[in-house]
Scaffold this motif. Sequence first.
Motif, PDB file in Angstrom:
ATOM      1  N   ARG A 279      -6.610  -2.722   4.527  1.00 19.86           N
ATOM      2  CA  ARG A 279      -5.227  -2.326   3.863  1.00 19.86           C
ATOM      3  C   ARG A 279      -4.580  -3.709   3.675  1.00 19.86           C
ATOM      4  N   ASN A 280      -3.745  -3.717   2.617  1.00 15.09           N
ATOM      5  CA  ASN A 280      -3.305  -4.926   2.223  1.00 15.09           C
ATOM      6  C   ASN A 280      -2.432  -4.098   1.562  1.00 15.09           C
ATOM      7  N   ASP A 281      -0.619  -4.760   1.996  1.00 16.45           N
ATOM      8  CA  ASP A 281       0.684  -4.681   1.516  1.00 16.45           C
ATOM      9  C   ASP A 281       0.317  -5.531   0.444  1.00 16.45           C
TER      10      ASP A 281
ATOM     11  N   TYR B   4      -7.948   2.364   6.787  1.00 15.68           N
ATOM     12  CA  TYR B   4      -7.922   2.868   5.699  1.00 15.68           C
ATOM     13  C   TYR B   4      -8.912   2.439   4.736  1.00 15.68           C
TER      14      TYR B   4
ATOM     15  N   ILE C 159      -1.403  -3.201  -2.243  1.00 13.77           N
ATOM     16  CA  ILE C 159      -0.713  -2.321  -3.252  1.00 13.77           C
ATOM     17  C   ILE C 159      -0.098  -2.379  -3.592  1.00 13.77           C
ATOM     18  N   SER C 160       1.070  -3.814  -3.268  1.00 15.90           N
ATOM     19  CA  SER C 160       1.425  -3.636  -4.091  1.00 15.90           C
ATOM     20  C   SER C 160       1.903  -4.397  -5.351  1.00 15.90           C
TER      21      SER C 160
ATOM     22  N   ALA D  45       0.430   2.588   0.797  1.00 17.38           N
ATOM     23  CA  ALA D  45       1.360   1.842   2.263  1.00 17.38           C
ATOM     24  C   ALA D  45       1.881   2.439   3.491  1.00 17.38           C
ATOM     25  N   GLU D  46       0.983   3.480   3.204  1.00  8.58           N
ATOM     26  CA  GLU D  46       0.995   4.891   4.509  1.00  8.58           C
ATOM     27  C   GLU D  46      -0.095   4.979   5.083  1.00  8.58           C
TER      28      GLU D  46
ATOM     29  N   ALA E  18      -3.511   0.674   9.523  1.00 10.92           N
ATOM     30  CA  ALA E  18      -5.406  -0.246   9.136  1.00 10.92           C
ATOM     31  C   ALA E  18      -6.311   0.394   9.618  1.00 10.92           C
TER      32      ALA E  18
END
Length: 149
Positions: A112-114, A41, A117-118, A34-35, A38
């Motif tokens: 990137r897709n938060d 990524y 990732i979660s 998450a760091e 985008a």
Amino acid sequence: METANLFLLLWAALAFWVLGQIWLVQIVIYPLFAEVGAADYIRYHRSYTRRIPLPVILPGFASFLLPALLAVYGPAVPLWMSAANIMAGLAGLLVTVLLEIPRHARLEKGGRNDAIISELIRYNWPRTVSISLQAVVTFLMLRHVFGAA
């Protein structure tokens, strides 16, 4: 040393390697996903997936599959130990194949897709627990075979 006992020792080395690795992934590596920005990524994730086969993927899949061989070719241990080791390995395999690999594929294609990732972090907890359980059972196997002293 008997071959069966040597197999147990080699299994223990693998089980404890994978234990350290899964906790590093759970607590450090996946949260760091998450760091990454985008824009970088996809390149980052591809670099990550190119680097992990030898230290992560091969030992991980071995830890999922070898408990069945250990039950057959390893030293005599209580049935519950072998069963727990095999079941934990199967749980880790199912989490990996059904939950984790598809999310990695989505991150590698879509970037990137938060939310993904979660999910990767959350769905990795059962795998972390199953590998931790294998390590505890392995310790108990070592005590059973080689004695508490």
